[in-house]
Design a protein around this motif. Structure first.
Motif, PDB file in Angstrom:
ATOM      1  N   THR A 149       0.824  -1.204   0.000  1.00 25.31           N
ATOM      2  CA  THR A 149       0.000   0.000   0.000  1.00 25.31           C
ATOM      3  C   THR A 149       0.861   1.258   0.000  1.00 25.31           C
ATOM      4  O   THR A 149       2.087   1.197   0.162  1.00 25.31           O
ATOM      5  CB  THR A 149      -0.909   0.022   1.231  1.00 25.31           C
ATOM      6  OG1 THR A 149      -0.075   0.149   2.408  1.00 25.31           O
ATOM      7  CG2 THR A 149      -1.736  -1.251   1.320  1.00 25.31           C
ATOM      8  N   ALA A 150       0.190   2.397  -0.138  1.00 27.79           N
ATOM      9  CA  ALA A 150       0.890   3.679  -0.045  1.00 27.79           C
ATOM     10  C   ALA A 150       1.523   3.843   1.340  1.00 27.79           C
ATOM     11  O   ALA A 150       2.608   4.420   1.475  1.00 27.79           O
ATOM     12  CB  ALA A 150      -0.078   4.829  -0.333  1.00 27.79           C
ATOM     13  N   ALA A 151       0.851   3.326   2.353  1.00 26.22           N
ATOM     14  CA  ALA A 151       1.406   3.402   3.707  1.00 26.22           C
ATOM     15  C   ALA A 151       2.697   2.600   3.807  1.00 26.22           C
ATOM     16  O   ALA A 151       3.663   3.023   4.475  1.00 26.22           O
ATOM     17  CB  ALA A 151       0.382   2.886   4.717  1.00 26.22           C
ATOM     18  N   ASP A 152       2.753   1.455   3.131  1.00 29.81           N
ATOM     19  CA  ASP A 152       3.994   0.670   3.106  1.00 29.81           C
ATOM     20  C   ASP A 152       5.114   1.467   2.446  1.00 29.81           C
ATOM     21  O   ASP A 152       6.259   1.451   2.909  1.00 29.81           O
ATOM     22  CB  ASP A 152       3.780  -0.637   2.328  1.00 29.81           C
ATOM     23  CG  ASP A 152       2.835  -1.585   3.030  1.00 29.81           C
ATOM     24  OD1 ASP A 152       2.902  -1.677   4.267  1.00 29.81           O
ATOM     25  OD2 ASP A 152       2.034  -2.231   2.325  1.00 29.81           O
ATOM     26  N   ALA A 153       4.775   2.140   1.353  1.00 31.58           N
ATOM     27  CA  ALA A 153       5.781   2.936   0.654  1.00 31.58           C
ATOM     28  C   ALA A 153       6.310   4.053   1.539  1.00 31.58           C
ATOM     29  O   ALA A 153       7.521   4.323   1.567  1.00 31.58           O
ATOM     30  CB  ALA A 153       5.188   3.504  -0.630  1.00 31.58           C
ATOM     31  N   LYS A 154       5.430   4.721   2.272  1.00 32.78           N
ATOM     32  CA  LYS A 154       5.838   5.836   3.129  1.00 32.78           C
ATOM     33  C   LYS A 154       6.783   5.382   4.228  1.00 32.78           C
ATOM     34  O   LYS A 154       7.604   6.163   4.710  1.00 32.78           O
ATOM     35  CB  LYS A 154       4.613   6.509   3.734  1.00 32.78           C
ATOM     36  CG  LYS A 154       3.778   7.283   2.724  1.00 32.78           C
ATOM     37  CD  LYS A 154       2.523   7.850   3.366  1.00 32.78           C
ATOM     38  CE  LYS A 154       1.676   8.583   2.340  1.00 32.78           C
ATOM     39  NZ  LYS A 154       0.412   9.108   2.943  1.00 32.78           N
TER      40      LYS A 154
END
Length: 212
Positions: free
Chosen positions: A88-93
């Motif tokens: 997810t985008a949260a993983d990327a952040k």
């Protein structure tokens, strides 16, 4: 077929999907003794699983962008899931920050997370990247399982470097026939050699010019 004839395309050549044309050109280059360390492409090609499979068979190292709904499996028996559900985008952040250098714009910092996945029985790395400044999100797959993460990311962004343009003239035709974009490389004798290898035996002259 008027435009095709003007471009030097024989009447017997029918429609083919771009990814199949790309594989033919890659095979032709290899047949002429030219090999790529990396093959990089956008999601228009990355979404084509048969193309990825053929590249594996050819033992061609690649990193390609894929759409967010690209189907992957975590583990050999996992349920098929969308790429943006696996990472997810949260993983990327929360991912590793890597600086991508550019020639004409300032450097960009992307945070990157990855996960091992399978696609049609083949093992790949799924990467999610987010731009720290713009929040742009990208998904990629790569078969370069033995390469450091920073090298894979830098290879991926070679495709995004400033473009030049080129066209090729069919043999016996002095005009400009097939137009395309030349990405990540400056016009050179070496690049002309690569293009001739990809288009032989139909290519005559390679013309380089600035993109407008």
């Amino acid at each position: 077929r008027k435009r095709c004839r003007a471009a030097g395309i024989p009447d017997e050549v029918g429609f083919r999907q771009k990814w199949k044309i790309a594989l033919d050109e890659l095979a032709r280059m290899r047949g002429n003794g030219l090999f790529c360390d990396w093959l990089v492409f956008d999601e228009g090609y990355g979404a084509m699983v048969p193309m990825l499979t053929v590249l594996d068979v050819m033992k061609q190292r690649f990193v390609g962008e894929v759409p967010v709904n690209f189907a992957v499996r975590v583990g050999d028996t996992g349920v098929s899931r969308r790429a943006d559900a696996v990472l997810t985008a949260a993983d990327a952040k929360r991912g590793r920050p890597l600086t991508v250098t550019r020639e004409t714009v300032r450097d960009a910092v992307w945070r990157v997370a990855e996960r091992a996945v399978t696609v049609d029985g083949q093992r790949y790395r799924l990467l999610v990247m987010i731009n720290e400044e713009t929040a742009e999100l990208k998904y990629w797959v790569s078969n370069a399982l033995d390469q450091p993460l920073d090298r894979v990311v830098r290879a991926a962004f070679r495709r995004a470097r400033p473009c030049k343009s080129f066209c090729v003239s069919p043999v016996g035709n002095g005009g400009c026939g097939q137009f395309s974009r030349l990405v990540g490389m400056r016009p050179s004798k070496t690049m002309a050699k690569w293009l001739r290898a990809a288009f032989q035996p139909t290519i005559g002259i390679v013309h380089f010019f600035e993109a407008s």
